[in-house]
Write an enzyme that holds these catalytic residues in place. Structure first.
Site, mmCIF file in Angstrom:
data_model
loop_
_atom_site.group_PDB
_atom_site.id
_atom_site.type_symbol
_atom_site.label_atom_id
_atom_site.label_comp_id
_atom_site.label_asym_id
_atom_site.label_seq_id
_atom_site.Cartn_x
_atom_site.Cartn_y
_atom_site.Cartn_z
ATOM 1 N N LYS B 119 33.670 43.862 43.021
ATOM 2 C CA LYS B 119 33.642 43.074 41.786
ATOM 3 C C LYS B 119 33.053 43.853 40.615
ATOM 4 C CE LYS B 119 34.152 38.744 44.012
ATOM 5 N NZ LYS B 119 33.811 37.351 44.202
ATOM 6 N N GLU B 204 25.395 36.674 37.668
ATOM 7 C CA GLU B 204 26.230 36.384 36.518
ATOM 8 C C GLU B 204 25.689 35.140 35.839
ATOM 9 O OE1 GLU B 204 30.807 37.461 37.170
ATOM 10 O OE2 GLU B 204 30.413 35.311 37.138
ATOM 11 N N HIS B 239 32.319 26.087 45.755
ATOM 12 C CA HIS B 239 33.088 27.170 45.136
ATOM 13 C C HIS B 239 34.393 27.448 45.844
ATOM 14 C CE1 HIS B 239 29.588 27.758 42.724
ATOM 15 N NE2 HIS B 239 28.881 27.801 43.827
ATOM 16 N N ARG B 296 46.035 39.618 46.854
ATOM 17 C CA ARG B 296 46.748 39.064 48.007
ATOM 18 C C ARG B 296 47.561 37.872 47.536
ATOM 19 N NH1 ARG B 296 41.448 36.467 48.348
ATOM 20 N NH2 ARG B 296 41.866 34.338 47.666
#
Lengths: 171, 509
Positions: B119, B204, B239, B296
């Site tokens: 990430k 974040e 999430h 994907r």
């Protein structure tokens, strides 16, 4: 011979009398009479026509006496059933029926115990993390259902548990 | 350079394996299933042309073992591997191994997977491609708890702890206050380590009411990169997406073009190949921020298929064969509205705890506009080892309103018994006024259902359930009484007969 039951769902009680009559069952629920046609399909699956309203139901016993799971309209509904007169006797004797307080913390699903955060003798408060069970790659924190003292810890770190296995005993 | 793929091994299980096998059959390509011990009679094994065992039930001894999958490919003579989603789908080392073994990996190049799978590197690539990033980025590696806490405080709570190698909500935690930070950090890191073998996490800024909107992209070896509209995936628990739709209720043609072009530019920046998804967060003022790229096929790809009329898995195979995409940007036309409900074997009222067992009954909805991608059938087991998703129910309608109506109808038709499912949860959400108005964010569920109570039983349903239980007991008791009466005499005479026969034998008769 008519039968008389007490069914409890979400603490709501249903006084139900069932009698077999020629074309189906006469079912009296809390004093209201219904005519129900019931058709057995495979194993636990049945179709009920309650005054012509159509319901498909799946009724399963889930281990404990009187406990039932009903799958109906996309939902699973937990219910408890007992003989009506017996239930009244128990109530009179001060024995509570289904809602008895359970202070054993059981595994809510099969999985792997990866961490235990308490030991016997610890004081715990409601909502406190007791142990962590990994199932389907998710770590699930098992919390104390009530305030109390840890009596025993049958769960062991690194061991697999089945649904319903006692993890922690609280007093 | 084009090559013809004749046989595809699907390195996955459940509904996605079945989905890919269906595309294979549509393309007249042979399909090969692999299965772990508990999956020997699983639905994907029954649908495949061939099937090979790959080890014990835990995924790290079967579906995640490179050698076992490569060996199955060798034995079967497969020339390509489709990884589905999850498992090895975003594992660059596996993609590389396939390349070395002369097998076509249906997905991006190993280097692209590695870059976008990290990430932190992905954020850098997005920055280079000119994509807007979430405020408070670049926190980097977190190992020292005190230093990490200082960084979290600098960004300001609420803060999001995310696994660098993560996906699907694993290894991710929202932290609202400093006291909870250390515990969340450890949980996220240990979860990331067990799920991805990489315990690195980063921080974040947590946007308070973002929408999750993602763009489907498709890229071929000939330099064509197109976007196929968006998917709104704001309804999430832990999430993880549970309801997805396309188009997004907030989308405008201008915003779609801006986000679509942003997605195409990061694809070009990273040399992207095959199908992929660029995820964004969209704030209330419609400004959008890059989140990550999923290298994907996504779980929710069918909603895009429903509104574009295109088969994404077929597209993946074309691209993997080195062919040019059969459609360009101007051919992508969105029609109507699609909604997907993920049906999980979980108990919504117990914090979506997994519910395992056997499906004693299973019947799918059907009728106009309904598509169900399932990995199960009646009698299937829901094992503890894998993701508990049972099926994806996708509906199409000419408008959002029609789609919601069909979705409710289809959910009502669904019959699953034996495990708890999220069907009742979906029924509740689809009737929610805010959902119906399209007024949603990733915090929708916690705001609307703060006590995690989703299943609301009306009196009529509760009374019917009580009657079902009483009648079941009555019928059982009646069966037992009747049974005894009928069996009494024949049972005795049977024993009498047996005794007679035995006595005759003893006497030498």
């Amino acid at each position: 011979m008519p039968q008389h039951y007490l069914v409890t769902i979400d603490e709501q009680e249903f006084d139900i009398e069932v009698e077999f009559v020629g074309e189906g069952y006469r079912v009296t629920v809390n004093g209201n009479e219904h005519l129900v046609r019931r058709f057995d399909m495979e194993s636990v699956h049945s179709l009920m026509l309650v005054d012509h309203m159509s319901y498909e139901a799946f009724v399963r016993g889930n281990g404990e006496q009187g406990q039932r799971s009903v799958f109906m309209l996309g939902r699973e509904i937990d219910a408890h059933i007992e003989d009506y007169n017996l239930a009244q006797l128990k109530k009179a004797a001060g024995m509570s029926g289904p809602g008895a307080v359970d202070t054993t913390v059981k595994a809510p699903m099969p999985g792997l115990v990866i961490d235990i955060k308490v030991s016997p003798g610890d004081t715990v408060s409601k909502g406190q993390a007791l142990c962590i069970v990994e199932a389907m790659k998710m770590e699930n924190v098992i919390k104390a259902p009530a305030d109390g003292t840890v009596k025993a810890v049958p769960a062991k770190t690194g061991s697999s548990v089945e649904k319903g296995d006692v993890l922690i005993d609280i007093e | 350079m084009t090559r013809k793929i004749k046989k595809i091994l699907i390195a996955n299980r459940g509904e996605i394996a079945v989905r890919v096998m269906r595309a294979c059959r549509d393309l007249d390509i042979k399909s090969v299933a692999v299965f772990s011990e508990c999956d020997s009679t699983a639905f994907h094994v029954r649908i495949a042309d061939e099937a090979y065992p790959i080890g014990p039930s835990p995924s790290n001894e079967s579906y995640l073992v490179f050698d076992n999958i490569i060996e199955a490919a060798r034995k079967s003579g497969a020339d390509a591997i489709h990884p589905g989603y999850g498992f090895l789908s975003e594992n660059s080392a596996f993609a590389k191994r396939c390349e070395e073994e002369g097998l076509v990996f249906i997905g991006p190049k190993p280097d692209t997977i590695a870059l976008l799978g990290d990430k932190l590197q992905a954020r850098e690539a997005a920055r280079r491609a000119g994509l807007p990033l979430v405020p408070g980025e670049d926190i980097g590696d977190v190992t020292d708890t005190q230093a990490a806490l200082a960084k979290a405080e600098e960004i300001g709570f609420p803060v999001l702890v995310k696994a660098a190698a993560g996906g699907g909500g694993k290894g991710m935690r929202v932290v609202n206050k400093a006291e909870d930070f250390e515990e969340a950090l450890q949980r996220a890191s240990s979860e990331a380590k067990s799920a991805f073998g990489d315990g690195r996490v980063f921080l974040e800024r947590y946007l308070t009411h973002p929408r999750h909107v993602e763009i489907q992209i498709m890229a071929d070896e000939h330099g064509n990169v197109i976007y196929l509209g968006e998917r709104e995936c704001s309804i999430q628990r832990r999430h993880q997406k549970v309801i997805e739709e396309s188009p997004s209720p907030i989308m405008t043609p201008e915003l779609r073009k801006k986000m679509g072009e942003a997605a195409v530019s990061i694809a070009r920046e990273t040399g992207y190949l095959n199908a992929g998804t660029v995820e964004f967060m969209v704030d209330q003022d419609l400004s959008f921020y890059f989140l990550e790229v999923n290298t994907r096929l996504q779980v929710e790809h069918p909603v895009t298929e429903m509104v574009t009329g295109l088969d994404l898995v077929k597209g993946q195979v074309y691209v993997a064969e080195g062919k040019e995409l059969p459609y360009g940007q101007s051919d992508v036309k969105l029609r109507g509205h699609a909604i997907e409900c993920r049906i999980y074997a979980e108990d919504p009222d117990s914090g979506f705890m997994p519910s395992t067992g056997t499906l004693s009954n299973y019947r799918q909805p059907a009728g106009p506009g309904v598509r169900v991608d399932a990995g199960v059938t009646i009698g299937s087991q829901i094992p503890i080892y894998y993701d508990p998703m049972v099926a994806k129910m996708v509906v199409w309608g000419s408008t959002r309103e029609e789609a919601i109506g069909r979705c409710k109808r289809a959910l009502e038709e669904y019959r699953i018994a034996g495990v708890k499912t999220t069907i009742g949860f979906h029924q509740t959400v689809l009737n929610n006024e805010r959902f119906v108005a399209g007024d949603i964010s990733t915090r929708f569920l916690e705001e609307e259902y703060p006590d995690n109570k989703y299943i609301v039983l009306d009196d009529e349903t509760r009374r019917a359930a009580a009657m079902a239980v009483a009648l079941d007991k009555f019928a059982n008791e009646r069966r037992i009484t009747l049974g005894r009466r009928e069996n009494q005499i024949p049972e005795q005479s049977r024993w009498v007969n047996v005794h007679r026969r035995l006595n005759l034998k003893r006497m030498g008769g």
